[in-house]
Write a protein that holds these residues in place. Structure first.
Motif, PDB file in Angstrom:
ATOM      1  N   ASP A  85       0.841  -1.195   0.000  1.00  0.00           N
ATOM      2  CA  ASP A  85       0.000   0.000   0.000  1.00  0.00           C
ATOM      3  C   ASP A  85       0.875   1.244   0.000  1.00  0.00           C
ATOM      4  O   ASP A  85       1.885   1.314   0.723  1.00  0.00           O
ATOM      5  CB  ASP A  85      -0.935   0.010   1.209  1.00  0.00           C
ATOM      6  N   ILE A  86       0.472   2.228  -0.805  1.00  0.00           N
ATOM      7  CA  ILE A  86       1.237   3.461  -0.991  1.00  0.00           C
ATOM      8  C   ILE A  86       0.278   4.603  -0.676  1.00  0.00           C
ATOM      9  O   ILE A  86      -0.593   4.924  -1.482  1.00  0.00           O
ATOM     10  CB  ILE A  86       1.784   3.555  -2.427  1.00  0.00           C
ATOM     11  N   THR A  87       0.403   5.207   0.495  1.00  0.00           N
ATOM     12  CA  THR A  87      -0.608   6.139   0.983  1.00  0.00           C
ATOM     13  C   THR A  87       0.028   7.355   1.640  1.00  0.00           C
ATOM     14  O   THR A  87       1.245   7.497   1.701  1.00  0.00           O
ATOM     15  CB  THR A  87      -1.539   5.437   1.991  1.00  0.00           C
ATOM     16  N   ASN A  88      -0.847   8.236   2.164  1.00  0.00           N
ATOM     17  CA  ASN A  88      -0.434   9.381   2.972  1.00  0.00           C
ATOM     18  C   ASN A  88       0.633  10.233   2.291  1.00  0.00           C
ATOM     19  O   ASN A  88       1.688  10.527   2.848  1.00  0.00           O
ATOM     20  CB  ASN A  88       0.065   8.910   4.348  1.00  0.00           C
ATOM     21  N   ALA A  89       0.338  10.626   1.044  1.00  0.00           N
ATOM     22  CA  ALA A  89       1.203  11.533   0.279  1.00  0.00           C
ATOM     23  C   ALA A  89       2.583  10.945  -0.001  1.00  0.00           C
ATOM     24  O   ALA A  89       3.553  11.691  -0.179  1.00  0.00           O
ATOM     25  CB  ALA A  89       1.322  12.888   0.971  1.00  0.00           C
ATOM     26  N   SER A  90       2.686   9.628  -0.060  1.00  0.00           N
ATOM     27  CA  SER A  90       3.935   9.037  -0.560  1.00  0.00           C
ATOM     28  C   SER A  90       4.138   9.485  -2.005  1.00  0.00           C
ATOM     29  O   SER A  90       3.185   9.833  -2.707  1.00  0.00           O
ATOM     30  CB  SER A  90       3.874   7.511  -0.483  1.00  0.00           C
ATOM     31  N   ASP A  91       5.381   9.454  -2.468  1.00  0.00           N
ATOM     32  CA  ASP A  91       5.646  10.041  -3.772  1.00  0.00           C
ATOM     33  C   ASP A  91       6.927   9.478  -4.365  1.00  0.00           C
ATOM     34  O   ASP A  91       7.826   9.052  -3.645  1.00  0.00           O
ATOM     35  CB  ASP A  91       5.775  11.564  -3.623  1.00  0.00           C
ATOM     36  N   LEU A  92       6.988   9.492  -5.683  1.00  0.00           N
ATOM     37  CA  LEU A  92       8.169   9.090  -6.457  1.00  0.00           C
ATOM     38  C   LEU A  92       8.560   7.647  -6.142  1.00  0.00           C
ATOM     39  O   LEU A  92       9.584   7.368  -5.507  1.00  0.00           O
ATOM     40  CB  LEU A  92       9.333  10.059  -6.200  1.00  0.00           C
ATOM     41  N   VAL A  93       7.728   6.742  -6.618  1.00  0.00           N
ATOM     42  CA  VAL A  93       7.875   5.308  -6.338  1.00  0.00           C
ATOM     43  C   VAL A  93       7.903   4.544  -7.653  1.00  0.00           C
ATOM     44  O   VAL A  93       7.099   4.805  -8.554  1.00  0.00           O
ATOM     45  CB  VAL A  93       6.703   4.803  -5.474  1.00  0.00           C
ATOM     46  N   THR A  94       8.822   3.591  -7.760  1.00  0.00           N
ATOM     47  CA  THR A  94       8.862   2.662  -8.887  1.00  0.00           C
ATOM     48  C   THR A  94       8.773   1.238  -8.353  1.00  0.00           C
ATOM     49  O   THR A  94       9.530   0.853  -7.460  1.00  0.00           O
ATOM     50  CB  THR A  94      10.154   2.815  -9.711  1.00  0.00           C
ATOM     51  N   VAL A  95       7.831   0.473  -8.904  1.00  0.00           N
ATOM     52  CA  VAL A  95       7.679  -0.946  -8.566  1.00  0.00           C
ATOM     53  C   VAL A  95       7.861  -1.732  -9.855  1.00  0.00           C
ATOM     54  O   VAL A  95       7.084  -1.574 -10.801  1.00  0.00           O
ATOM     55  CB  VAL A  95       6.292  -1.239  -7.953  1.00  0.00           C
ATOM     56  N   SER A  96       8.894  -2.571  -9.899  1.00  0.00           N
ATOM     57  CA  SER A  96       9.252  -3.223 -11.152  1.00  0.00           C
ATOM     58  C   SER A  96       9.542  -4.702 -10.957  1.00  0.00           C
ATOM     59  O   SER A  96      10.000  -5.131  -9.905  1.00  0.00           O
ATOM     60  CB  SER A  96      10.498  -2.540 -11.754  1.00  0.00           C
ATOM     61  N   TRP A  97       9.225  -5.483 -11.980  1.00  0.00           N
ATOM     62  CA  TRP A  97       9.587  -6.902 -12.057  1.00  0.00           C
ATOM     63  C   TRP A  97       9.235  -7.658 -10.773  1.00  0.00           C
ATOM     64  O   TRP A  97       9.996  -8.495 -10.296  1.00  0.00           O
ATOM     65  CB  TRP A  97      11.073  -7.054 -12.371  1.00  0.00           C
ATOM     66  N   SER A  98       8.071  -7.360 -10.219  1.00  0.00           N
ATOM     67  CA  SER A  98       7.645  -7.994  -8.977  1.00  0.00           C
ATOM     68  C   SER A  98       6.389  -8.823  -9.205  1.00  0.00           C
ATOM     69  O   SER A  98       5.697  -8.676 -10.213  1.00  0.00           O
ATOM     70  CB  SER A  98       7.411  -6.940  -7.890  1.00  0.00           C
ATOM     71  N   ARG A  99       6.101  -9.694  -8.245  1.00  0.00           N
ATOM     72  CA  ARG A  99       4.989 -10.633  -8.403  1.00  0.00           C
ATOM     73  C   ARG A  99       4.059 -10.517  -7.200  1.00  0.00           C
ATOM     74  O   ARG A  99       4.493 -10.617  -6.041  1.00  0.00           O
ATOM     75  CB  ARG A  99       5.511 -12.060  -8.527  1.00  0.00           C
ATOM     76  N   PHE A 100       2.778 -10.294  -7.497  1.00  0.00           N
ATOM     77  CA  PHE A 100       1.737 -10.186  -6.485  1.00  0.00           C
ATOM     78  C   PHE A 100       0.774 -11.351  -6.703  1.00  0.00           C
ATOM     79  O   PHE A 100       0.195 -11.476  -7.784  1.00  0.00           O
ATOM     80  CB  PHE A 100       0.998  -8.858  -6.626  1.00  0.00           C
ATOM     81  N   ALA A 101       0.589 -12.192  -5.688  1.00  0.00           N
ATOM     82  CA  ALA A 101      -0.122 -13.446  -5.958  1.00  0.00           C
ATOM     83  C   ALA A 101      -1.040 -13.851  -4.806  1.00  0.00           C
ATOM     84  O   ALA A 101      -0.762 -13.587  -3.632  1.00  0.00           O
ATOM     85  CB  ALA A 101       0.890 -14.562  -6.222  1.00  0.00           C
ATOM     86  N   ASP A 102      -2.151 -14.511  -5.198  1.00  0.00           N
ATOM     87  CA  ASP A 102      -3.021 -15.235  -4.263  1.00  0.00           C
ATOM     88  C   ASP A 102      -3.459 -14.352  -3.101  1.00  0.00           C
ATOM     89  O   ASP A 102      -3.249 -14.666  -1.925  1.00  0.00           O
ATOM     90  CB  ASP A 102      -2.296 -16.482  -3.737  1.00  0.00           C
ATOM     91  N   HIS A 103      -4.128 -13.258  -3.441  1.00  0.00           N
ATOM     92  CA  HIS A 103      -4.461 -12.265  -2.428  1.00  0.00           C
ATOM     93  C   HIS A 103      -5.744 -11.561  -2.822  1.00  0.00           C
ATOM     94  O   HIS A 103      -6.117 -11.518  -3.988  1.00  0.00           O
ATOM     95  CB  HIS A 103      -3.306 -11.257  -2.313  1.00  0.00           C
TER      96      HIS A 103
END
Length: 437
Positions: free
Chosen positions: A258-276
């Motif tokens: 989760d990316i919240t509360n005015a978080s900023d400048l984020v890169t998410v790459s080559w990742s795996r999100f599963a069974d959720h």
């Protein structure tokens, strides 16, 4: 710094089903001092993301259990540090390394049986839980949170030591990036941030629901964060196998990332999100107007497999979503949506591929709440090109959920964007922990 040639080789290797390995007698490449390449998404803006790459030798740690990890994190200090995770670390352990289960955290007379009896809507009604069992639940939850919520400070790199056959694992933990700046998390499997003490939230207009406390990774007011080649899942305790209480699934997990509360400048790459169920929330409230101008996030070359919803759901943020692969749950009842378009969101989606082995329609891939715009191009649905915007608007013809294509910005922080078909093959072979070439 990771060079473009290395990225290209990784893509080619992934497409061919290959993995790089060091020659006999040679040492494996040390990825712990890698920094984010220029133009690699929003996290490359305004000076880029370097994590703990400048750490001196005294602040490079290899950790094998919770106690060592806690010492290395140093209370979330901003001292440049590199933390290498070896093997499997269980956050639900005491100071002696012995495993703790839910019964070990329960205190002040709490029990699930007593809690259910106290707040059954048929007798309790729709008021918010209060009284001895809710107080006992809060006290018990605080004991678990003390063990499993781990604070990550600024100028930190966390990497797993391992390959696809033997990944480094952090289980049961919730990594907290609260106000942190310049953080890298790579090559790590994070699983089962299991909440022993969900809270019942009544709803005067319906049944209510169970709410859980922990994300595998939670960014709150964090900036310049690069998350790469991680695997996040509920492995060990899937929510679908939990019982039903008060007519609702007794959820044990919140978000994966989760990316919240005015978080900023984020890169998410080559990742795996599963069974959720709820994979990724970007922006946590329709009234959080302080998020305006923040929540700039790039998601590329990620795999979302058997994710029910929030892949991602976005409020306010400018999100570049490109070259991702989706494999949605087989049963229609197991899937709510993939891309959530919410208040003032500006999602720019390019060349993503969706696979639906069940009876999912393309109209089920996008859902809007108060959203007004979605840019999409190059989308593949079971191998065929589709226009998700047109399908959404046709499905919701005449409703307030019709979307426009103008999101008010055009991404520039990227290098080559592959076709959806090319990226689909590369991501299937190259996303997740243990797959950095």
């Amino acid at each position: 710094m990771r060079g473009r040639r290395g990225v290209q080789l990784a893509v080619v290797a992934g497409m061919l089903g290959l993995a790089f390995s060091a020659p006999a007698g040679a040492e494996a490449r040390d990825i712990s001092r890698d920094t984010l390449a220029p133009n690699d998404g929003w996290a490359a803006a305004d000076g880029g993301t370097t994590g703990g790459s400048t750490a001196d030798d005294a602040h490079v740690f290899t950790v094998r259990d919770r106690s060592e990890l806690v010492r290395a994190l140093d209370g979330g200090s901003a001292t440049p540090k590199i933390i290498k995770i070896a093997g499997t670390i269980d956050a639900n352990t005491d100071d002696d390394g012995d495993h703790l289960d839910c019964a070990d955290y329960a205190t002040d007379g709490y029990s699930t049986r007593k809690y259910l009896a106290a707040y059954d809507p048929r007798t309790w009604g729709s008021a918010k839980p209060s009284g001895p069992q809710e107080e006992a639940r809060q006290a018990s939850a605080a004991r678990q949170a003390e063990r499993i919520e781990l604070t990550v400070g600024s100028n930190t790199t966390i990497v797993g030591l391992g390959d696809a056959r033997n990944t480094a694992v952090l289980k049961g933990a919730g990594l907290q990036l609260k106000g942190a700046n310049n953080v890298i998390i790579r090559n790590l499997e994070l699983r089962d941030a299991y909440d022993c003490f969900p809270v019942w939230q009544p709803n005067t207009g319906g049944l209510g629901d169970w709410k859980t406390a922990y994300d595998n990774i939670w960014l709150r007011g964090a900036t310049h964060v690069w998350i790469d080649h991680v695997t996040l899942s509920d492995q060990g305790h899937p929510d679908e196998k939990e019982p039903t209480h008060f007519g609702r699934n007794y959820l044990r997990h919140d978000g994966l990332l989760d990316i919240t509360n005015a978080s900023d400048l984020v890169t998410v790459s080559w990742s795996r999100f599963a069974d959720h169920d709820k994979a990724m929330l970007i922006g946590n409230g329709d009234t959080a107007t302080g998020d305006r101008g923040k929540l700039r996030v790039t998601l590329h070359h990620n795999e979302f497999e058997s994710v029910v919803q929030r892949a991602p759901r976005v409020r306010f943020g400018q999100v570049h979503l490109y070259n991702n692969r989706y494999v949605v749950p087989a049963g229609a009842h197991d899937h709510r949506y993939s891309i959530g378009v919410s208040t003032e969101s500006a999602i720019y989606a390019e060349n993503n591929a969706f696979h639906t082995p069940g009876h999912i329609e393309a109209a089920d891939l996008v859902k809007s709440w108060n959203g007004t715009a979605l840019h999409q191009s190059g989308t593949l649905f079971n191998g065929y090109p589709v226009d998700l915007l047109a399908i959404n608007n046709a499905y919701n013809s005449g409703s307030e959920r019709d979307l426009t294509a103008d999101v008010g910005w055009t991404p520039t922080l990227h290098t080559k964007i592959d076709s959806a078909a090319t990226a689909d093959r590369a991501v299937a072979r190259g996303a997740g922990a243990g797959r950095i070439p």
